[in-house]
Design a protein around this motif. Structure first.
Motif, PDB file in Angstrom:
ATOM      1  N   GLU A 200       0.830  -1.203   0.000  1.00  0.00           N
ATOM      2  CA  GLU A 200       0.000   0.000   0.000  1.00  0.00           C
ATOM      3  C   GLU A 200       0.874   1.267   0.000  1.00  0.00           C
ATOM      4  OE1 GLU A 200      -3.321  -0.186  -0.042  1.00  0.00           O
ATOM      5  OE2 GLU A 200      -3.725   1.961   0.258  1.00  0.00           O
ATOM      6  N   GLU A 201       1.889   1.250   0.841  1.00  0.00           N
ATOM      7  CA  GLU A 201       2.751   2.435   0.985  1.00  0.00           C
ATOM      8  C   GLU A 201       3.651   2.653  -0.227  1.00  0.00           C
ATOM      9  OE1 GLU A 201       3.465   5.045   3.541  1.00  0.00           O
ATOM     10  OE2 GLU A 201       1.363   4.479   3.387  1.00  0.00           O
ATOM     11  N   GLY A 202       3.899   1.573  -0.961  1.00  0.00           N
ATOM     12  CA  GLY A 202       4.802   1.685  -2.102  1.00  0.00           C
ATOM     13  C   GLY A 202       4.089   1.984  -3.408  1.00  0.00           C
ATOM     14  N   THR A 203       2.748   2.053  -3.340  1.00  0.00           N
ATOM     15  CA  THR A 203       1.958   2.240  -4.552  1.00  0.00           C
ATOM     16  C   THR A 203       1.298   3.615  -4.542  1.00  0.00           C
ATOM     17  OG1 THR A 203       1.464  -0.124  -4.446  1.00  0.00           O
ATOM     18  CG2 THR A 203       0.139   1.183  -5.958  1.00  0.00           C
ATOM     19  N   VAL A 204       1.558   4.390  -5.566  1.00  0.00           N
ATOM     20  CA  VAL A 204       0.919   5.698  -5.686  1.00  0.00           C
ATOM     21  C   VAL A 204      -0.302   5.526  -6.575  1.00  0.00           C
ATOM     22  CG1 VAL A 204       1.176   8.069  -6.526  1.00  0.00           C
ATOM     23  CG2 VAL A 204       3.110   6.896  -5.435  1.00  0.00           C
ATOM     24  N   TYR A 205      -1.487   5.723  -6.001  1.00  0.00           N
ATOM     25  CA  TYR A 205      -2.713   5.556  -6.784  1.00  0.00           C
ATOM     26  C   TYR A 205      -3.060   6.849  -7.507  1.00  0.00           C
ATOM     27  CZ  TYR A 205      -3.036   1.248  -4.190  1.00  0.00           C
ATOM     28  OH  TYR A 205      -2.747   0.013  -3.658  1.00  0.00           O
ATOM     29  N   VAL A 206      -3.686   6.691  -8.672  1.00  0.00           N
ATOM     30  CA  VAL A 206      -4.077   7.860  -9.471  1.00  0.00           C
ATOM     31  C   VAL A 206      -4.967   8.791  -8.651  1.00  0.00           C
ATOM     32  CG1 VAL A 206      -5.321   8.585 -11.556  1.00  0.00           C
ATOM     33  CG2 VAL A 206      -3.874   6.549 -11.623  1.00  0.00           C
ATOM     34  N   LEU A 207      -5.771   8.200  -7.752  1.00  0.00           N
ATOM     35  CA  LEU A 207      -6.722   9.012  -6.997  1.00  0.00           C
ATOM     36  C   LEU A 207      -6.235   9.392  -5.599  1.00  0.00           C
ATOM     37  CD1 LEU A 207     -10.002   7.165  -8.079  1.00  0.00           C
ATOM     38  CD2 LEU A 207      -8.999   9.223  -9.072  1.00  0.00           C
ATOM     39  N   ASP A 208      -4.971   9.133  -5.286  1.00  0.00           N
ATOM     40  CA  ASP A 208      -4.432   9.529  -3.974  1.00  0.00           C
ATOM     41  C   ASP A 208      -4.490  11.046  -3.795  1.00  0.00           C
ATOM     42  OD1 ASP A 208      -3.804   7.102  -2.838  1.00  0.00           O
ATOM     43  OD2 ASP A 208      -1.657   7.171  -3.341  1.00  0.00           O
ATOM     44  N   GLU A 209      -4.753  11.464  -2.543  1.00  0.00           N
ATOM     45  CA  GLU A 209      -4.711  12.893  -2.186  1.00  0.00           C
ATOM     46  C   GLU A 209      -3.254  13.385  -2.258  1.00  0.00           C
ATOM     47  OE1 GLU A 209      -7.239  14.745  -0.622  1.00  0.00           O
ATOM     48  OE2 GLU A 209      -8.714  13.141  -0.894  1.00  0.00           O
ATOM     49  N   PRO A 210      -3.054  14.688  -2.511  1.00  0.00           N
ATOM     50  CA  PRO A 210      -1.693  15.231  -2.539  1.00  0.00           C
ATOM     51  C   PRO A 210      -0.871  14.859  -1.299  1.00  0.00           C
ATOM     52  CG  PRO A 210      -3.227  16.885  -3.323  1.00  0.00           C
ATOM     53  CD  PRO A 210      -4.052  15.705  -2.896  1.00  0.00           C
ATOM     54  N   ALA A 211      -1.501  14.931  -0.117  1.00  0.00           N
ATOM     55  CA  ALA A 211      -0.731  14.636   1.107  1.00  0.00           C
ATOM     56  C   ALA A 211      -0.255  13.184   1.133  1.00  0.00           C
ATOM     57  CB  ALA A 211      -1.577  14.934   2.339  1.00  0.00           C
ATOM     58  N   GLN A 212      -1.113  12.276   0.620  1.00  0.00           N
ATOM     59  CA  GLN A 212      -0.710  10.854   0.582  1.00  0.00           C
ATOM     60  C   GLN A 212       0.459  10.677  -0.389  1.00  0.00           C
ATOM     61  OE1 GLN A 212      -4.765   9.523  -0.449  1.00  0.00           O
ATOM     62  NE2 GLN A 212      -4.368   7.747   0.863  1.00  0.00           N
ATOM     63  N   ILE A 213       0.350  11.338  -1.524  1.00  0.00           N
ATOM     64  CA  ILE A 213       1.408  11.214  -2.538  1.00  0.00           C
ATOM     65  C   ILE A 213       2.729  11.720  -1.971  1.00  0.00           C
ATOM     66  CG2 ILE A 213       2.178  12.013  -4.821  1.00  0.00           C
ATOM     67  CD1 ILE A 213      -0.776  12.061  -5.667  1.00  0.00           C
ATOM     68  N   GLU A 214       2.665  12.872  -1.312  1.00  0.00           N
ATOM     69  CA  GLU A 214       3.887  13.432  -0.733  1.00  0.00           C
ATOM     70  C   GLU A 214       4.481  12.486   0.308  1.00  0.00           C
ATOM     71  OE1 GLU A 214       2.360  17.258   0.364  1.00  0.00           O
ATOM     72  OE2 GLU A 214       2.292  17.826  -1.772  1.00  0.00           O
ATOM     73  N   ARG A 215       3.611  11.906   1.147  1.00  0.00           N
ATOM     74  CA  ARG A 215       4.101  11.009   2.183  1.00  0.00           C
ATOM     75  C   ARG A 215       4.762   9.763   1.572  1.00  0.00           C
ATOM     76  NH1 ARG A 215      -0.402   8.876   4.678  1.00  0.00           N
ATOM     77  NH2 ARG A 215       0.032   6.998   3.461  1.00  0.00           N
TER      78      ARG A 215
END
Ligand code: ATP
Ligand code: MG
Length: 338
Positions: A200-215
């Motif tokens: 989960e932590e290693g996958t950047v989803y297209v619909l992730d929030e900016p804060a999740q992507i940054e983290r």
């Protein structure tokens, strides 16, 4: 030129899918006659929930439309709505070598990770994929690097059918992007970012929030060395450079030149910012499109009708060439083929 590709209906499509496949689908609309399929019959080869499958199909359709697939220019449909795919898969099974299927690395990877049932469908997956592609007499298949082996098998199946029953199929070529064909998991940069088997932590989803992507980028695994440059012993930083290059539309060399003296922390922040900027417009359009399931269903239904018109013609030729079923002249009125 005919272009065809399929994508699995997991609403959680990730950056690897987006860079490796979806952007190529969009570009394909300018290069030829483009057909894209949401492959729900492939998605059922691993554990799934029926109600969820339908929802995720709408999610995937909305992501594709948000990314720029235009139903006026491309055919977009759901695989199971065109029955020809499953029939052709069975027919092609008879010209597919069992030994070839046992060599498919996707089956090995996915079956090894399977805690419950390893389905026969998972083993037969590449034959269904060959049917998807060959039903449309496809010239070119845009895919990520992980699908290279399956496209190669599709070519083999087409050649083997043609030599045995006559020239019915076009032998397709794959189209794999130069940058971003294999985006790796941010937590384990030795395995590809994946819908079904990633962290989960290693996958950047297209619909992730900016804060999740940054983290996720902040916590991306890198080596302990220094220097923003690609190297076989630096898979983490190499992956980040590739991602940056793909979303910026530039080369990895240009990224290395610009950031060679940056610290990893700074570099990760810059990649995250570029990815957020890259995904934001698609996310905004997604929210609007996903709200109207009726409109999505209309797009898929119209697409399926157009797809069936093409696939049905191929199937009729395949049946005739193989001597399967009543001869074409006697077929009128038999069965419920649509
Ligand atoms: P799964 O891992 O369950 O097979 P997936 O993430 O591969 O799921 P698919 O729908 O099977 O998702 O793949 C859609 C397209 O995305 C395919 O063309 C595939 O090659 C491409 N693709 C998948 N993962 C990556 C990746 N990590 N980098 C680049 N392209 C990818
Ligand atoms: Mg896949």
């Amino acid at each position: 030129m005919r272009i065809f590709s399929g994508i699995q209906p997991t609403g959680r499509k990730h950056l690897g899918n987006y860079i490796g496949a979806i952007t190529q689908y969009v570009a394909g609309q300018d290069r030829g006659d483009a057909i894209y399929c949401i492959v729900d019959l492939h998605a059922i080869t691993v554990a799934f929930d029926p109600a969820d499958l339908r929802e995720r199909t709408y999610d995937t359709a909305a992501i594709l439309l948000a990314a720029g697939i235009d139903p006026a220019r491309a055919i977009l449909f759901r695989q199971s709505d065109v029955l020809e795919h499953s029939e052709l898969a069975w027919l092609l099974g008879s010209v597919t070598a069992y030994g070839d299927l046992t060599r498919m690395t996707q089956f090995k990877d996915k079956s090894a990770g399977q805690r419950e049932l390893v389905s026969a469908g998972l083993f037969f997956y590449p034959v269904l994929m060959a049917a998807d592609v060959l039903a449309y007499r496809t010239d070119e298949v845009p895919v990520g690097d992980d699908q290279r082996q399956h496209v190669e098998l599709t070519r083999e199946i087409a050649r083997s059918f043609n030599s045995r029953f006559g020239d019915v199929f076009v032998v397709p070529e794959h189209r794999i992007p130069e940058v971003g064909a294999r985006i790796m998991d941010l937590q384990s940069p030795d395995s590809k970012m994946s819908t079904t088997s990633a962290s989960e932590e290693g996958t950047v989803y297209v619909l992730d929030e900016p804060a999740q992507i940054e983290r996720k980028f902040k916590r991306a695994v890198t080596d302990s060395g220094v220097g923003v440059r690609r190297a076989p012993d630096k898979p983490g930083i190499t992956n980040l450079i590739d991602i940056f290059a793909a979303v910026r539309g530039t080369t990895p060399e240009a990224i290395e030149a610009e950031f060679h003296s940056s610290r990893y922390g700074e570099f990760k922040q810059a990649v995250a910012a570029a990815v957020v900027e890259y995904l934001t417009p698609t996310q905004e359009r997604f929210t609007e499109l996903r709200a109207d399931e009726r409109a999505l269903e209309d797009v898929l239904r119209t697409g399926a009708e157009r797809a069936r018109a093409i696939a049905g013609g191929t199937l009729a030729e395949v049946r005739a060439a193989m001597g399967v079923g009543a001869p074409p002249a006697a077929r009128r009125g038999i069965g419920t083929r649509r």
